[in-house]
Scaffold this active site. Structure first.
Site, mmCIF file in Angstrom:
data_model
loop_
_atom_site.group_PDB
_atom_site.id
_atom_site.type_symbol
_atom_site.label_atom_id
_atom_site.label_comp_id
_atom_site.label_asym_id
_atom_site.label_seq_id
_atom_site.Cartn_x
_atom_site.Cartn_y
_atom_site.Cartn_z
ATOM 1 N N LYS A 79 43.074 18.502 26.487
ATOM 2 C CA LYS A 79 44.190 19.459 26.541
ATOM 3 C C LYS A 79 43.740 20.835 26.031
ATOM 4 C CE LYS A 79 47.617 15.821 26.366
ATOM 5 N NZ LYS A 79 48.437 14.891 25.608
ATOM 6 N N GLN A 123 51.006 14.286 19.922
ATOM 7 C CA GLN A 123 50.355 13.191 20.662
ATOM 8 C C GLN A 123 50.878 11.837 20.182
ATOM 9 O OE1 GLN A 123 48.265 13.719 23.266
ATOM 10 N NE2 GLN A 123 48.039 11.536 23.609
ATOM 11 N N ASP A 146 56.488 18.403 26.436
ATOM 12 C CA ASP A 146 56.366 17.016 26.889
ATOM 13 C C ASP A 146 57.644 16.517 27.565
ATOM 14 O OD1 ASP A 146 54.073 15.462 26.673
ATOM 15 O OD2 ASP A 146 54.265 15.239 24.497
HETATM 16 N N1 GUN Z 1 50.497 9.542 24.846
HETATM 17 C C1 GUN Z 1 50.320 9.022 26.090
HETATM 18 N N2 GUN Z 1 50.827 9.848 27.024
HETATM 19 C C2 GUN Z 1 51.345 10.899 26.374
HETATM 20 C C3 GUN Z 1 52.008 12.083 26.797
HETATM 21 O O1 GUN Z 1 52.239 12.342 27.978
HETATM 22 N N3 GUN Z 1 52.366 12.937 25.795
HETATM 23 C C4 GUN Z 1 52.146 12.669 24.489
HETATM 24 N N4 GUN Z 1 52.567 13.551 23.599
HETATM 25 N N5 GUN Z 1 51.540 11.577 24.061
HETATM 26 C C5 GUN Z 1 51.143 10.706 25.012
#
Ligand code: GUN
Length: 310
Positions: A79, A123, A146
Site C-alpha cells: 500500500k 489493517q 476502507d
Molecule cells: N485485511 C484483509 N483485507 C483487508 C482490507 O481490505 N482492509 C483492511 N483494512 N484490512 C484488511
C-alpha cells in the site's frame, strides 16, 4: 447544431471508441487481466493526483498496522509503495502488538483531525485484545477509505454510497471494464464476509442483478452455482468451487487467494476446469488481487477531491 455541441459529441464518441478498443486489452483469451485493468485505473488516478496538486491539495492516506502479522506487513508495504508511485502522501504507523485499545483510539482521533489525511486504513485483523468494531467506528466516516464504518455500510445498503470497500469495488470495476452488464443477471456470491461477500452482493443488486448469497450452510451449493450467469467466489478455501459446477458461458470472478504448499497460490475456484466452461474468468494471481490497492488509492483521491471542493 452549435459548434460546441458538435465538438462535445465528437469528444464523447472518441472516448467511447478508446474505451471499446481498450477493453480488448483487458482480456487474454477469456482470461480477465486484472493487472491491465488496475494499471489503466492507476494511470487515471495519477492524473487526478497531478490536477489536485495543482490546486494545492496533496491526497494523503494513513495506514495503521498493529502487531507483526507477516501477511499484513506485506499488504501494508504494498500500500505504501502504491501511494508513493501515484504521488499520494503516505503516513505509516506501525505499532507494537501490545498497543492498547486506548492508544489506538487516540491515534485515530489524531488522524481524524489531521488536515493532510484524506483516508485512514487500519489493517485487519487486529490483535485479540482490541475490539475491531470499536476501532472501525472511531474512524471518521468521511476518511473511511476502507468503507467499513457502519455509516458507509448503511450508505451502501441504501444505494447512496460514499466510500465503498476496496475489494468488492475492484470486482465491480473489473466487470465494468470487461463490459459485463449485470441487469437481470443471476449473480451467485459464495461467501458472506463483511469485507467481500456482503458488500459485493449489495453492489451487484444496485446494478440490477438478482443476487444469491451462499455460505457454509447453504444446501446444494453446486446446484446454486450452476444457475449463475456470474459467480463471485470469496470463501478462502482452495479450489472449493469445482469447474464442473459452472454454467456454460458464465463469468467467474475469483476473489480467493490461498497458499498451497510452499509457493503456489490458488483461488477458490478450480481454475483450469472452470475456464473450459466460463466465457470469462479471473486468474489467481493477477485477477482481483491488483484491484484492491487500486481502489484504495481511488477512494483516497475521491476523499481529496471532496476536500478540494469544500
Ligand atoms: N485485511 C484483509 N483485507 C483487508 C482490507 O481490505 N482492509 C483492511 N483494512 N484490512 C484488511
Amino acid at each position: 447544431m452549435s459548434q460546441n455541441l458538435v465538438s462535445n459529441i465528437q469528444v464523447f464518441a472518441s472516448a467511447l471508441m478508446v474505451r471499446r478498443a481498450a477493453r480488448e486489452v483487458f482480456y487474454v483469451g477469456k482470461i480477465i487481466d486484472g493487472k491491465a485493468i488496475a494499471a489503466e485505473i492507476r494511470e487515471e488516478i495519477a492524473a487526478d493526483v497531478v490536477a489536485l496538486k495543482e490546486q494545492g491539495v496533496t491526497p494523503g492516506l494513513a495506514v495503521v498496522l498493529v502487531g507483526d502479522d507477516p501477511a499484513s506487513r506485506v499488504y501494508v508495504t504494498m500500500k505504501e509503495k502504491a501511494c508513493e508511485k501515484a504521488g499520494i502522501f503516505s503516513d505509516e504507523h506501525k505499532l507494537p502488538a501490545e498497543t492498547t485499545e486506548a492508544q489506538l483510539l487516540a491515534l485515530i482521533e489524531e488522524l481524524n483531525n489531521d488536515q493532510r489525511i484524506d483516508g485512514i486504513l487500519v489493517q485487519l485483523p487486529l490483535p485479540d485484545h482490541i475490539d475491531e468494531s470499536k476501532i472501525l467506528e472511531s474512524i471518521s466516516p468521511v476518511k473511511d477509505a476502507d468503507g467499513f464504518h457502519p455509516y458507509n455500510v448503511g450508505r451502501l445498503v441504501t444505494g447512496n454510497p460514499l466510500y465503498q470497500p476496496c475489494t468488492p469495488f475492484g470486482v465491480m470495476k473489473m466487470l465494468e471494464y470487461t463490459g459485463v452488464d449485470l441487469t437481470g443477471k443471476a449473480v451467485v456470491v459464495v461467501g458472506r464476509s463483511n469485507i467481500v461477500g456482503k458488500p459485493v452482493a449489495l453492489m451487484c443488486l444496485a446494478q440490477h442483478a438478482t443476487v444469491t448469497i451462499c455460505h457454509s450452510r447453504t444446501r446444494d451449493l453446486p446446484g446454486k452455482v450452476a444457475q449463475a450467469d456470474v459467480v463471485i467466489a470469496a470463501v478462502g478455501r482452495p479450489e472449493m468451487i469445482k469447474g464442473s459446477w459452472i454454467k456454460e458461458g458464465a463469468v467467474v470472478i475469483d476473489v480467493g487467494v490461498n497458499r498451497v504448499g510452499e509457493k503456489k497460490l490458488v483461488g477458490d475456484v478450480e481454475f483450469e476446469a472452470a475456464k473450459e466452461r466460463a466465457s470469462a474468468i479471473t486468474p489467481v494471481p493477477g485477477g482481483v488481487g491488483p484491484m484492491t490497492i487500486t481502489m484504495l488509492l481511488y477512494n483516497t483521491v475521491e476523499g481529496a477531491k471532496r476536500r478540494a471542493n469544500q
